[in-house]
Design an enzyme around this catalytic site. Structure first.
Site, mmCIF file in Angstrom:
data_model
loop_
_atom_site.group_PDB
_atom_site.id
_atom_site.type_symbol
_atom_site.label_atom_id
_atom_site.label_comp_id
_atom_site.label_asym_id
_atom_site.label_seq_id
_atom_site.Cartn_x
_atom_site.Cartn_y
_atom_site.Cartn_z
ATOM 1 N N GLU A 12 0.813 -1.223 0.000
ATOM 2 C CA GLU A 12 0.000 0.000 0.000
ATOM 3 C C GLU A 12 0.849 1.277 0.000
ATOM 4 O O GLU A 12 0.372 2.351 0.342
ATOM 5 C CB GLU A 12 -0.940 -0.018 1.204
ATOM 6 N N SER B 195 -5.875 -4.766 2.042
ATOM 7 C CA SER B 195 -6.215 -4.353 0.674
ATOM 8 C C SER B 195 -6.811 -5.486 -0.153
ATOM 9 O O SER B 195 -6.692 -5.485 -1.374
ATOM 10 C CB SER B 195 -4.978 -3.839 -0.068
ATOM 11 N N TYR C 230 -8.890 -0.010 -5.798
ATOM 12 C CA TYR C 230 -7.919 0.950 -6.329
ATOM 13 C C TYR C 230 -8.125 1.370 -7.781
ATOM 14 O O TYR C 230 -7.265 2.007 -8.375
ATOM 15 C CB TYR C 230 -6.494 0.409 -6.120
ATOM 16 N N ARG D 251 -11.342 2.696 11.306
ATOM 17 C CA ARG D 251 -12.545 2.410 10.521
ATOM 18 C C ARG D 251 -12.914 0.951 10.710
ATOM 19 O O ARG D 251 -12.059 0.079 10.633
ATOM 20 C CB ARG D 251 -12.243 2.621 9.045
ATOM 21 N N ASP E 13 -15.180 -2.216 9.350
ATOM 22 C CA ASP E 13 -15.925 -2.700 8.184
ATOM 23 C C ASP E 13 -16.912 -3.774 8.621
ATOM 24 O O ASP E 13 -16.590 -4.614 9.462
ATOM 25 C CB ASP E 13 -14.965 -3.328 7.160
ATOM 26 N N GLU F 194 -13.681 -6.400 10.110
ATOM 27 C CA GLU F 194 -12.371 -6.030 10.649
ATOM 28 C C GLU F 194 -12.353 -4.576 11.096
ATOM 29 O O GLU F 194 -13.257 -3.801 10.773
ATOM 30 C CB GLU F 194 -11.285 -6.249 9.583
ATOM 31 N N ASN G 165 -9.780 -1.321 10.805
ATOM 32 C CA ASN G 165 -8.552 -0.805 10.179
ATOM 33 C C ASN G 165 -7.997 0.275 11.088
ATOM 34 O O ASN G 165 -8.665 1.276 11.343
ATOM 35 C CB ASN G 165 -8.875 -0.218 8.807
ATOM 36 N N GLY H 171 -6.901 4.744 4.998
ATOM 37 C CA GLY H 171 -6.442 5.689 3.980
ATOM 38 C C GLY H 171 -6.888 7.110 4.304
ATOM 39 O O GLY H 171 -7.992 7.334 4.790
HETATM 40 N N1 ADP Z 1 -17.464 -13.251 5.016
HETATM 41 C C1 ADP Z 1 -17.542 -12.491 3.927
HETATM 42 N N2 ADP Z 1 -18.628 -12.582 3.106
HETATM 43 C C2 ADP Z 1 -18.709 -11.822 1.976
HETATM 44 N N3 ADP Z 1 -17.738 -10.970 1.585
HETATM 45 C C3 ADP Z 1 -16.642 -10.841 2.348
HETATM 46 C C4 ADP Z 1 -16.477 -11.587 3.565
HETATM 47 N N4 ADP Z 1 -15.296 -11.270 4.106
HETATM 48 C C5 ADP Z 1 -14.744 -10.369 3.287
HETATM 49 N N5 ADP Z 1 -15.526 -10.091 2.236
HETATM 50 C C6 ADP Z 1 -15.200 -9.169 1.135
HETATM 51 O O1 ADP Z 1 -13.780 -9.115 1.011
HETATM 52 C C7 ADP Z 1 -13.295 -7.782 1.275
HETATM 53 C C8 ADP Z 1 -11.958 -7.824 1.994
HETATM 54 O O2 ADP Z 1 -12.085 -8.524 3.226
HETATM 55 P P1 ADP Z 1 -11.469 -7.990 4.593
HETATM 56 O O3 ADP Z 1 -11.724 -9.010 5.630
HETATM 57 O O4 ADP Z 1 -11.978 -6.623 4.865
HETATM 58 O O5 ADP Z 1 -9.907 -7.977 4.272
HETATM 59 P P2 ADP Z 1 -8.859 -6.783 3.922
HETATM 60 O O6 ADP Z 1 -8.076 -6.605 5.175
HETATM 61 O O7 ADP Z 1 -8.009 -7.324 2.835
HETATM 62 O O8 ADP Z 1 -9.641 -5.557 3.555
HETATM 63 C C9 ADP Z 1 -14.405 -7.127 2.055
HETATM 64 O O9 ADP Z 1 -14.350 -5.724 1.920
HETATM 65 C C10 ADP Z 1 -15.661 -7.749 1.433
HETATM 66 O O10 ADP Z 1 -16.008 -7.139 0.197
HETATM 67 MG MG MG Z 2 -11.224 -4.602 4.730
#
Ligand code: ADP
Ligand code: MG
Length: 306
Positions: free
Chosen positions: A17, A143, A213, A252, A254, A267, A269, A273
């Site tokens: 990143e 990411s 991105y 943040r 999510d 998660e 963050n 960003g």
């Molecule tokens: N259990 C889930 N069901 C559906 N989509 C998911 C799930 N977990 C993650 N995602 C999708 O994958 C993306 C990245 O997952 P995340 O856990 O936030 O990892 P990162 O740290 O890479 O952002 C999320 O923003 C979402 O769009």
């Molecule tokens: Mg995420």
């Protein structure tokens, strides 16, 4: 307060990143200059970090390093050891939130709702029975690097062949059909407040690296068009997770709201960003907080620790 301090704005780093971090850093530097702070930008690399930190005598630093090395407690530990104040979460919170498996243990131990999961390694993943579809995630990436939706065993086999070397352990999460949201938070502890909830609508099947991105690949709606009660619940849950994880100054959380209406945390963050087009600044704007004000709030929140 703080106008006479020698402030270092630290960006760049050596994670995937790096480019976003540089953009975040330049935007923050600009905002601090406009507010007449005495700030200097430092584009750090593995090669220059020792000399730039030792030669600059910073009173405090504004950290904008994302991902591995910059968001996982590593650089935070360096500033702890040097006794230099820094913005954002400390070593423990940063390390906790960067580690997807520890984050799951943490959510579960506090009964914070999160999708059901399983931990696998490259060896046992294919031997055990899995309940597809699942979302697979390497333990410590960000990411959406290495994140993939797997529909069957064949997908899992192909995934392990291509990405098995990204990590020794992976999280297998139940795939949740629903809408995705993110909630920015500013401040620390009891003073932390949640910003308006933002809905993320990627054009791809999920919010993958490309959707994150590439301009135009995702629609952002802030404030999210959802009932006030749902928005309040997302804010409350996000704040609760943020405070319990000991996060500071800004962050943040999510989440996904399933088609059944359940809010599930994905998660937190700890170093989101901060380009002027990033989620958190967009959410702040929706709350009537300009980019410059936001940057100042984060800085002042950190200066309470001096
Ligand atoms: N259990 C889930 N069901 C559906 N989509 C998911 C799930 N977990 C993650 N995602 C999708 O994958 C993306 C990245 O997952 P995340 O856990 O936030 O990892 P990162 O740290 O890479 O952002 C999320 O923003 C979402 O769009
Ligand atoms: Mg995420």
């Amino acid at each position: 307060m703080g106008k006479s301090l020698n402030i270092g704005v630290i960006y760049g780093g050596w994670s995937s990143e790096r480019e976003v971090s540089i953009r975040s850093g330049k935007n923050v530097l600009n905002a601090l200059a406009k507010r007449e702070y005495n700030a200097r930008g430092i584009n750090i690399t593995k090669g220059n970090i020792k000399s730039v930190i030792c030669n600059n005598n910073f009173d405090t630093v504004f950290l904008l390093t994302h991902g591995r090395g910059g968001e996982d407690g590593t650089i935070q530990g360096l500033f702890e050891a040097l006794d230099i104040n820094y913005t954002g979460s400390d070593v423990t919170s940063s390390a906790l939130c960067m580690d997807k498996i520890l984050t799951k243990y943490f959510f579960s131990s506090l009964s914070l709702p999160t999708p059901p999961y399983k931990i696998v390694d490259t060896k046992n993943a294919l031997k055990e029975k899995q309940h597809f579809p699942v979302v697979i995630k390497p333990r410590r990436e960000g990411s959406s690097v290495g994140v993939s939706i797997l529909d069957d065993e064949n997908d899992l086999r192909k995934y392990m062949k291509s990405y098995g070397n990204l990590s020794t352990e992976f999280l297998l999460e139940q795939y949740i059909e629903g809408r995705e949201f993110t909630c920015g938070i500013i401040g620390t502890g009891d003073r932390a407040i949640a910003l308006p909830v933002l809905e993320i609508r990627p054009k791809n099947k999920f919010y993958d690296y490309e959707a994150k991105y590439t301009k135009g690949m995702t629609e952002f709606i802030v404030p999210a068009r959802i009932p006030d009660s749902l928005s309040s619940e997302i804010k409350e849950l996000s704040l609760s997770a943020y405070r319990s994880a000991g996060c500071r100054d800004f962050g943040r959380a999510d989440s996904i709201v399933s088609t059944e209406g359940e809010i599930l945390l994905l998660e937190i963050n700890t170093l989101p960003g901060m380009t002027d087009l990033s989620d958190l600044p967009m959410e702040a704007k929706a709350a009537g907080i300009s980019y410059e004000e936001l940057v100042e709030k984060i800085l002042l929140s950190s200066l309470k620790r001096i």
